[in-house]
Design a protein around this motif. Structure first.
Motif, PDB file in Angstrom:
ATOM      1  N   ARG A 106      -7.947   2.349   1.335  1.00 32.30           N
ATOM      2  CA  ARG A 106      -7.165   1.390   0.566  1.00 32.30           C
ATOM      3  C   ARG A 106      -6.308   2.128  -0.357  1.00 32.30           C
ATOM      4  N   SER A 107      -5.368   1.399  -0.725  1.00 32.23           N
ATOM      5  CA  SER A 107      -4.351   1.889  -1.763  1.00 32.23           C
ATOM      6  C   SER A 107      -3.436   0.505  -2.241  1.00 32.23           C
ATOM      7  N   ALA A 108      -2.979   0.923  -3.455  1.00 34.12           N
ATOM      8  CA  ALA A 108      -1.970  -0.228  -4.043  1.00 34.12           C
ATOM      9  C   ALA A 108      -0.643   0.517  -4.693  1.00 34.12           C
ATOM     10  N   ASP A 109       0.417  -0.060  -4.673  1.00 36.15           N
ATOM     11  CA  ASP A 109       1.571   0.572  -5.159  1.00 36.15           C
ATOM     12  C   ASP A 109       2.165  -0.394  -5.909  1.00 36.15           C
TER      13      ASP A 109
ATOM     14  N   TYR B 211       0.046   3.210  -9.379  1.00 37.13           N
ATOM     15  CA  TYR B 211      -0.314   3.170  -7.892  1.00 37.13           C
ATOM     16  C   TYR B 211      -1.736   3.800  -8.176  1.00 37.13           C
TER      17      TYR B 211
ATOM     18  N   SER C 255       1.025  -1.350   0.060  1.00 42.92           N
ATOM     19  CA  SER C 255       0.096   0.173  -0.069  1.00 42.92           C
ATOM     20  C   SER C 255       0.880   1.217   0.047  1.00 42.92           C
TER      21      SER C 255
END
Length: 245
Positions: A124-127, A132, A97
């Motif tokens: 929530r996040s994604a990298d 991203y 994240s």
């Protein structure tokens, strides 16, 4: 007059006088004894070999003399079963994240100036490095759901976005737009054959080496009065994006 004992010895001598032992009697007795012993030994070896074959097939090959041929091995032993194969594909691991983004108005190398009413960072996040994303939802929405997603492409990932836009343009799907002097493209992605409405999306070139992809979930888009209202909101969000590259 002979005594009783002498008479008995005489009668026994006369009765056996015509009897003679065969010349090879002793040899035959010895051979017979040896034969019986040999048969006993053979029976014992056969029994032990049978036991070895049943319990441990490999042992029999080394207890009865010469090395067996492939055919003999197949006769005495069964090939071991191959190990079980797990054909279940591995589950992909979750990407890292972006960490604690506070109110979610700034992440990576992007600032968000405008969000529709009621939306907030979902947490929530994604990298993935050069790509991203962050999602936004209503407070109390089910975990994992989203209303708005903003994905940023940088470096080599920019080429992927440009290829997708070219494909949409070649199919006359969507339309080119200009947002605050920056080029963009409006299109509805992922339209399903099962009647799904798809994801209204704005691609926006936020710098020479950065693109943003802003998407509404079909559920969220349904809250608006139509495609025109959805596109106006996407353009407003895009207007408020600022690259920090």
């Amino acid at each position: 007059m002979p005594t009783l004992e002498e008479e008995i010895r005489r009668l026994m001598a006369e009765g056996t006088a015509g009897l003679h032992a065969a010349p090879d009697l002793a040899g035959r007795v010895v051979r017979s004894t040896r034969e019986r012993r040999r048969r006993v030994r053979i029976a014992a070896v056969a029994a032990s070999v049978a036991a070895c074959v049943v319990v441990t097939p490999a042992v029999a090959f080394f207890t009865i003399g010469t090395t067996p041929t492939a055919g003999e091995r197949s006769t005495f032993a069964t090939a071991p079963e191959p190990p079980a194969i797990d054909d279940t594909p591995p589950m992909p691991s979750a990407p890292p994240s972006l960490g604690d983004l506070g109110d979610g108005r700034e992440f990576g190398r992007m600032k968000v100036g405008y969000l529709p009413d009621g939306l907030e960072w979902s947490g929530r996040s994604a990298d993935w490095g050069d790509t991203y994303q962050v999602t936004y939802a209503y407070r109390g929405d089910e975990k994992g759901s989203y209303r708005l997603v903003i994905m940023v492409y940088e470096g080599s990932a920019v080429q992927e976005v440009e290829q997708r836009i070219t494909a949409y343009r070649d199919e006359a799907d969507g339309k080119a737009v200009t947002v605050g002097g920056r080029s963009g493209y409006l299109v509805v992605q992922h339209v399903g054959e099962d009647g799904m409405k798809g994801t209204p999306t704005l691609f926006l070139r936020t710098s020479d080496s950065q693109w943003a992809e802003i998407g509404f979930s079909p559920v969220y888009a349904a809250e608006y009065s139509g495609a025109e209202a959805v596109n106006a909101e996407l353009l407003r969000i895009g207007q408020g994006l600022t690259s920090t590259l």
